[in-house]
Structures are given as C-alpha cells and as structure tokens.
Write a protein that holds these residues in place. Structure first.
Motif, PDB file in Angstrom:
ATOM      1  N   THR A 173       0.833  -1.209   0.000  1.00 18.61           N
ATOM      2  CA  THR A 173       0.000   0.000   0.000  1.00 18.61           C
ATOM      3  C   THR A 173       0.864   1.254   0.000  1.00 18.61           C
ATOM      4  O   THR A 173       0.611   2.200  -0.755  1.00 18.61           O
ATOM      5  CB  THR A 173      -0.930   0.015   1.228  1.00 18.61           C
ATOM      6  N   LEU A 174       1.898   1.257   0.813  1.00 21.84           N
ATOM      7  CA  LEU A 174       2.766   2.433   0.905  1.00 21.84           C
ATOM      8  C   LEU A 174       3.596   2.617  -0.361  1.00 21.84           C
ATOM      9  O   LEU A 174       3.840   3.747  -0.794  1.00 21.84           O
ATOM     10  CB  LEU A 174       3.659   2.320   2.142  1.00 21.84           C
ATOM     11  N   VAL A 175       4.027   1.510  -0.972  1.00 19.79           N
ATOM     12  CA  VAL A 175       4.707   1.612  -2.268  1.00 19.79           C
ATOM     13  C   VAL A 175       3.749   2.222  -3.290  1.00 19.79           C
ATOM     14  O   VAL A 175       4.122   3.090  -4.084  1.00 19.79           O
ATOM     15  CB  VAL A 175       5.195   0.228  -2.752  1.00 19.79           C
ATOM     16  N   GLY A 176       2.490   1.787  -3.248  1.00 17.41           N
ATOM     17  CA  GLY A 176       1.490   2.295  -4.181  1.00 17.41           C
ATOM     18  C   GLY A 176       1.231   3.779  -4.041  1.00 17.41           C
ATOM     19  O   GLY A 176       0.867   4.448  -5.013  1.00 17.41           O
ATOM     20  N   THR A 177       1.421   4.304  -2.842  1.00 21.84           N
ATOM     21  CA  THR A 177       1.214   5.740  -2.637  1.00 21.84           C
ATOM     22  C   THR A 177       2.461   6.554  -2.966  1.00 21.84           C
ATOM     23  O   THR A 177       2.449   7.778  -2.866  1.00 21.84           O
ATOM     24  CB  THR A 177       0.798   6.035  -1.184  1.00 21.84           C
ATOM     25  N   LYS A 196      13.118  -3.850   2.340  1.00 25.52           N
ATOM     26  CA  LYS A 196      13.597  -4.432   1.081  1.00 25.52           C
ATOM     27  C   LYS A 196      13.268  -5.922   1.006  1.00 25.52           C
ATOM     28  O   LYS A 196      12.908  -6.441  -0.055  1.00 25.52           O
ATOM     29  CB  LYS A 196      15.108  -4.216   0.941  1.00 25.52           C
ATOM     30  N   THR A 197      13.382  -6.604   2.142  1.00 23.57           N
ATOM     31  CA  THR A 197      13.051  -8.031   2.180  1.00 23.57           C
ATOM     32  C   THR A 197      11.572  -8.246   1.887  1.00 23.57           C
ATOM     33  O   THR A 197      11.198  -9.131   1.103  1.00 23.57           O
ATOM     34  CB  THR A 197      13.398  -8.627   3.552  1.00 23.57           C
ATOM     35  N   HIS A 198      10.714  -7.427   2.511  1.00 24.19           N
ATOM     36  CA  HIS A 198       9.275  -7.530   2.252  1.00 24.19           C
ATOM     37  C   HIS A 198       8.962  -7.286   0.775  1.00 24.19           C
ATOM     38  O   HIS A 198       8.151  -8.001   0.179  1.00 24.19           O
ATOM     39  CB  HIS A 198       8.508  -6.519   3.109  1.00 24.19           C
ATOM     40  N   ILE A 199       9.613  -6.285   0.191  1.00 26.41           N
ATOM     41  CA  ILE A 199       9.368  -5.972  -1.219  1.00 26.41           C
ATOM     42  C   ILE A 199       9.791  -7.140  -2.104  1.00 26.41           C
ATOM     43  O   ILE A 199       9.100  -7.498  -3.061  1.00 26.41           O
ATOM     44  CB  ILE A 199      10.096  -4.669  -1.615  1.00 26.41           C
ATOM     45  N   ASP A 210       8.882  -5.386 -10.994  1.00 26.06           N
ATOM     46  CA  ASP A 210       9.559  -4.282 -10.332  1.00 26.06           C
ATOM     47  C   ASP A 210       8.574  -3.426  -9.558  1.00 26.06           C
ATOM     48  O   ASP A 210       7.398  -3.765  -9.423  1.00 26.06           O
ATOM     49  CB  ASP A 210      10.318  -3.419 -11.353  1.00 26.06           C
ATOM     50  N   ARG A 211       9.063  -2.302  -9.077  1.00 24.58           N
ATOM     51  CA  ARG A 211       8.280  -1.423  -8.215  1.00 24.58           C
ATOM     52  C   ARG A 211       7.084  -0.810  -8.936  1.00 24.58           C
ATOM     53  O   ARG A 211       6.018  -0.635  -8.352  1.00 24.58           O
ATOM     54  CB  ARG A 211       9.203  -0.321  -7.680  1.00 24.58           C
ATOM     55  N   VAL A 212       7.249  -0.474 -10.207  1.00 23.11           N
ATOM     56  CA  VAL A 212       6.115   0.060 -10.965  1.00 23.11           C
ATOM     57  C   VAL A 212       5.004  -0.983 -11.048  1.00 23.11           C
ATOM     58  O   VAL A 212       3.821  -0.661 -10.928  1.00 23.11           O
ATOM     59  CB  VAL A 212       6.552   0.504 -12.377  1.00 23.11           C
ATOM     60  N   GLY A 213       5.387  -2.240 -11.236  1.00 22.37           N
ATOM     61  CA  GLY A 213       4.393  -3.310 -11.244  1.00 22.37           C
ATOM     62  C   GLY A 213       3.626  -3.369  -9.938  1.00 22.37           C
ATOM     63  O   GLY A 213       2.417  -3.636  -9.917  1.00 22.37           O
ATOM     64  N   MET A 214       4.316  -3.103  -8.831  1.00 21.07           N
ATOM     65  CA  MET A 214       3.651  -3.080  -7.529  1.00 21.07           C
ATOM     66  C   MET A 214       2.645  -1.936  -7.451  1.00 21.07           C
ATOM     67  O   MET A 214       1.540  -2.104  -6.920  1.00 21.07           O
ATOM     68  CB  MET A 214       4.693  -2.946  -6.412  1.00 21.07           C
ATOM     69  N   VAL A 215       3.021  -0.773  -7.974  1.00 19.33           N
ATOM     70  CA  VAL A 215       2.113   0.380  -7.949  1.00 19.33           C
ATOM     71  C   VAL A 215       0.865   0.088  -8.780  1.00 19.33           C
ATOM     72  O   VAL A 215      -0.265   0.326  -8.341  1.00 19.33           O
ATOM     73  CB  VAL A 215       2.824   1.648  -8.473  1.00 19.33           C
TER      74      VAL A 215
END
Length: 228
Positions: A173-177, A196-199, A210-215
């Motif tokens: 959720t926080l990555v998405g924001t 980083k481990t959770h991600i 990657d991170r964009v995919g998470m968003v």
C-alpha cells in the motif's frame, strides 16, 4: 577488480531525429552503450533477444508494424531481463497506462531534459525506483477507474491479495502511494533492510517485475484508491 559493464540500451522510435537526439546524450555516458536502434516494435522485440543483449529499452508507444504496448508485452512474456522505459509525448496517455500494465518499468516524456533521461534509465536499470512517481500516480488515477486490471486471472482483488501477509499488504500500500523504502521504514518503524526483504517477497509472490508493477497492482486491486 573488474569494471562494471555499461548499461546496454535499445532505442525504439520511428522518428530518426528523435533517436539521434537521444543517442547524442547516451553516447556521452561512460556507463551506457547503445546496442541497437530500431523504428518499430517488432524490431525492438528482436533486438532484445539479439546476441548483444539488452538491459533497458527506450520504447516509443506509437510506431508502425507493432506498437510499443504490444512490443512491451512480448518482451515481458519472453522472460527477457530487459526493462522497458516508455517514451511518450503526453503524460496522461492511455497507451502508456496499457504499457505499464503490460510490464513497462516506467515512463518519461520525450521532452525530458538529459539529466532526467539519464536518471530514469539508471533508476529503471537498478530496479529500485519508480520513474516520475507523481506522474505515474496521476496516470493511474486517471485510467484505473476506466480500465480495470486484467480480469483473465478470474480472481477477485481479495483473492489476488490473499497470498500476502498483513505486513506485506501494508508495504505494498505504501509503495502504491509513492513512498520510498526509507519513508516506508520510518512509517512502519522497521529497518530499511527489512522493507527491502518484504518488497522482494511481494514481487516473488505476485510475479511482478519491479516497483512500478507493484504500484499498478495496488491500484488495480483497489488497495490504493484514486484520489477524487
């Protein structure tokens, strides 16, 4: 001690002058090398699988023969390690949204300055940052309500999120924001290494690149809601 290998780039744009402008900037960088220039998406897919290899594709969206969205989809489906950085004239472009859904790692406006272009390439290559996070959020907030996520899984948002622990949901959720790892660590009172481990676990469990995919996933499942 061996020197780090330069970032191998493929330039995919049907306008030769645009490619020339990018190449002038990229050729001046010691840590980057252009391995191919192509004028359509089909050739971009071929260039990624060529023996020279590729780390990052600068991908125009609107090209003949095969557009950048389909080319991105095929590159991701092939399992290639190359990251796709979409180039667009307009930031609120539904084709860019489709490219992000297809697996692109971020996007930049074509009129971005050299510093922004180079920072974007390095960020995408490292896999640690979302390119233009505020612009990415604006794009998602514009198109997610109109274009729901891939329904081909046949699973509800809750089922798709069910593989995550409660803490992983919080991190997602926080990555998405748009928060950075450091900001997430401060918010959840965790060590940055733990974040980083959770991600890493989230990416593996959800089969995201990657991170964009998470968003994109966070918006598609309703974990993060567009601002009214």
């Amino acid at each position: 001690m061996t020197e780090p290998q330069p970032i191998r780039l493929v330039l995919a744009d049907d306008q030769e002058l645009v490619r020339l402008g990018f190449r002038m900037v990229l050729d001046a960088q010691a840590d980057m090398t252009v391995v191919a220039e192509v004028g359509n998406g089909q050739d971009a897919v071929r260039a990624v699988s060529a023996p020279a290899g590729c780390d990052v594709v600068l991908m125009d969206i609107r090209m003949p023969i095969m557009d950048g969205v389909e080319a991105t989809r095929r590159i991701v489906a092939s399992g290639a390690a190359a990251k796709v950085l979409v180039l667009t004239t307009f930031d609120l472009d539904e084709y860019v949204y489709s490219a992000l859904q297809a697996g692109a790692s971020g996007f930049l406006l074509k009129d971005a300055g050299p510093a922004e272009l180079l920072a974007g390439i390095r960020a995408v290559h490292s896999g640690e940052a979302v390119v233009a996070p505020s612009a990415t959020r604006r794009l998602l907030e514009r198109f997610v309500p109109m274009m729901p996520g891939d329904a081909s899984t046949g699973k509800s948002p809750e089922e798709r999120l069910g593989v995550l622990t409660e803490r992983e949901r919080e991190v997602l959720t926080l990555v998405g924001t748009g928060l950075t790892n450091s900001e997430i660590a401060q918010t959840l009172f965790l060590a940055e290494a733990t974040v980083k481990t959770h991600i890493g676990h989230i990416l593996a469990k959800l089969a995201l690149r990657d991170r964009v995919g998470m968003v994109v996933f966070a918006y598609d499942t309703g974990l993060v809601l567009p601002q009214p």
